[in-house]
Design a protein around this motif. Structure first.
Motif, PDB file in Angstrom:
ATOM      1  N   LYS A  47       2.326  -1.826 -33.610  1.00 32.59           N
ATOM      2  CA  LYS A  47       1.788  -2.558 -32.459  1.00 32.59           C
ATOM      3  C   LYS A  47       2.261  -1.930 -31.152  1.00 32.59           C
ATOM      4  O   LYS A  47       1.473  -1.735 -30.211  1.00 32.59           O
ATOM      5  CB  LYS A  47       2.202  -4.024 -32.532  1.00 32.59           C
ATOM      6  CG  LYS A  47       1.625  -4.872 -31.430  1.00 32.59           C
ATOM      7  CD  LYS A  47       1.993  -6.332 -31.594  1.00 32.59           C
ATOM      8  CE  LYS A  47       1.400  -7.155 -30.455  1.00 32.59           C
ATOM      9  NZ  LYS A  47       1.684  -8.570 -30.614  1.00 32.59           N
TER      10      LYS A  47
ATOM     11  N   LYS B  70       0.482   1.421 -30.561  1.00 32.37           N
ATOM     12  CA  LYS B  70      -0.894   1.206 -30.101  1.00 32.37           C
ATOM     13  C   LYS B  70      -0.925   0.821 -28.625  1.00 32.37           C
ATOM     14  O   LYS B  70      -1.777   1.288 -27.867  1.00 32.37           O
ATOM     15  CB  LYS B  70      -1.572   0.110 -30.927  1.00 32.37           C
ATOM     16  CG  LYS B  70      -1.914   0.532 -32.335  1.00 32.37           C
ATOM     17  CD  LYS B  70      -2.548  -0.642 -33.055  1.00 32.37           C
ATOM     18  CE  LYS B  70      -2.943  -0.328 -34.467  1.00 32.37           C
ATOM     19  NZ  LYS B  70      -3.578  -1.479 -35.119  1.00 32.37           N
ATOM     20  N   THR B  71       0.014  -0.017 -28.217  1.00 36.49           N
ATOM     21  CA  THR B  71       0.089  -0.446 -26.823  1.00 36.49           C
ATOM     22  C   THR B  71       0.369   0.744 -25.909  1.00 36.49           C
ATOM     23  O   THR B  71      -0.243   0.874 -24.838  1.00 36.49           O
ATOM     24  CB  THR B  71       1.173  -1.528 -26.657  1.00 36.49           C
ATOM     25  OG1 THR B  71       0.825  -2.642 -27.476  1.00 36.49           O
ATOM     26  CG2 THR B  71       1.304  -1.978 -25.222  1.00 36.49           C
TER      27      THR B  71
ATOM     28  N   CYS C 258      -0.376   3.863 -26.522  1.00 40.03           N
ATOM     29  CA  CYS C 258      -1.597   4.685 -26.518  1.00 40.03           C
ATOM     30  C   CYS C 258      -2.637   4.140 -25.536  1.00 40.03           C
ATOM     31  O   CYS C 258      -3.311   4.922 -24.852  1.00 40.03           O
ATOM     32  CB  CYS C 258      -2.217   4.750 -27.906  1.00 40.03           C
ATOM     33  SG  CYS C 258      -1.318   5.772 -29.098  1.00 40.03           S
TER      34      CYS C 258
ATOM     35  N   THR D 219      -8.325  10.936 -28.646  1.00 41.47           N
ATOM     36  CA  THR D 219      -9.280  10.362 -29.596  1.00 41.47           C
ATOM     37  C   THR D 219     -10.177  11.448 -30.175  1.00 41.47           C
ATOM     38  O   THR D 219     -10.384  11.514 -31.392  1.00 41.47           O
ATOM     39  CB  THR D 219     -10.133   9.269 -28.921  1.00 41.47           C
ATOM     40  OG1 THR D 219      -9.261   8.251 -28.435  1.00 41.47           O
ATOM     41  CG2 THR D 219     -11.126   8.665 -29.889  1.00 41.47           C
TER      42      THR D 219
ATOM     43  N   VAL E  51      -0.036   6.437 -35.936  1.00 39.51           N
ATOM     44  CA  VAL E  51      -0.877   5.916 -34.866  1.00 39.51           C
ATOM     45  C   VAL E  51      -1.169   7.088 -33.937  1.00 39.51           C
ATOM     46  O   VAL E  51      -0.264   7.705 -33.390  1.00 39.51           O
ATOM     47  CB  VAL E  51      -0.169   4.778 -34.092  1.00 39.51           C
ATOM     48  CG1 VAL E  51      -0.981   4.364 -32.875  1.00 39.51           C
ATOM     49  CG2 VAL E  51       0.065   3.583 -35.009  1.00 39.51           C
TER      50      VAL E  51
ATOM     51  N   GLY F   2      -4.240   5.403 -30.408  1.00 41.20           N
ATOM     52  CA  GLY F   2      -4.238   3.945 -30.493  1.00 41.20           C
ATOM     53  C   GLY F   2      -4.772   3.387 -31.791  1.00 41.20           C
ATOM     54  O   GLY F   2      -5.020   2.190 -31.895  1.00 41.20           O
ATOM     55  N   MET F   3      -4.957   4.243 -32.792  1.00 39.25           N
ATOM     56  CA  MET F   3      -5.525   3.804 -34.073  1.00 39.25           C
ATOM     57  C   MET F   3      -4.684   4.291 -35.240  1.00 39.25           C
ATOM     58  O   MET F   3      -4.130   5.381 -35.194  1.00 39.25           O
ATOM     59  CB  MET F   3      -6.943   4.383 -34.238  1.00 39.25           C
ATOM     60  CG  MET F   3      -7.935   3.914 -33.219  1.00 39.25           C
ATOM     61  SD  MET F   3      -9.539   4.747 -33.399  1.00 39.25           S
ATOM     62  CE  MET F   3      -9.204   6.271 -32.497  1.00 39.25           C
ATOM     63  N   THR F   4      -4.655   3.466 -36.274  1.00 37.02           N
ATOM     64  CA  THR F   4      -4.039   3.893 -37.525  1.00 37.02           C
ATOM     65  C   THR F   4      -5.013   4.838 -38.230  1.00 37.02           C
ATOM     66  O   THR F   4      -6.184   4.950 -37.846  1.00 37.02           O
ATOM     67  CB  THR F   4      -3.767   2.685 -38.437  1.00 37.02           C
ATOM     68  OG1 THR F   4      -5.016   2.052 -38.733  1.00 37.02           O
ATOM     69  CG2 THR F   4      -2.799   1.698 -37.801  1.00 37.02           C
TER      70      THR F   4
ATOM     71  N   LYS G  45      -8.173   3.057 -39.351  1.00 36.15           N
ATOM     72  CA  LYS G  45      -9.090   2.762 -38.235  1.00 36.15           C
ATOM     73  C   LYS G  45      -9.810   4.023 -37.769  1.00 36.15           C
ATOM     74  O   LYS G  45     -10.997   3.981 -37.442  1.00 36.15           O
ATOM     75  CB  LYS G  45      -8.349   2.121 -37.062  1.00 36.15           C
ATOM     76  CG  LYS G  45      -7.869   0.719 -37.348  1.00 36.15           C
ATOM     77  CD  LYS G  45      -9.051  -0.210 -37.516  1.00 36.15           C
ATOM     78  CE  LYS G  45      -8.534  -1.623 -37.754  1.00 36.15           C
ATOM     79  NZ  LYS G  45      -9.600  -2.552 -38.104  1.00 36.15           N
TER      80      LYS G  45
END
Length: 93
Positions: free
Chosen positions: A45, A48-49, A51, A61, A73, A76-78, A81
């Motif tokens: 978490k 992600k924050t 990112c 990305t 991560v 911002g994604m695993t 995802k």
């Protein structure tokens, strides 16, 4: 558990039209790299924050979708995802 094979100083380079130094401005460089490769929910978490505040999120990305890192991560994604997004983009065509 964190994977210590990755570090915050590891440089990643997207192929193609990007400046190869784009990752020099990545927010993750200010944080220990293990955070982004942890299996702990709180770490995921937090990663992600971080990112989501990153000035190079778009480049990251694109790199992540092209390079397909299997863990951690990124952007911002695993990994799961990122795979879902890649499949959605492929279907959209």
């Amino acid at each position: 558990m964190a994977n210590s094979a990755y570090t915050s100083r590891q440089r990643i380079q997207p192929p193609g039209e990007f400046d190869p130094r784009w990752s020099d401005n990545a927010a993750c460089l200010q944080v220990g790299g293990d955070l982004f490769f942890s299996d702990e929910r709180a770490d995921i978490k937090r990663a992600k924050t971080i990112c989501l505040t990153c000035p190079v999120l778009e480049a990251c990305t694109i790199w992540a979708l092209r390079a397909r890192p299997a863990h951690g991560v990124v952007a911002g994604m695993t990994a799961s995802k990122r795979n879902q997004l890649r499949l959605s983009l492929r279907r959209a065509g």
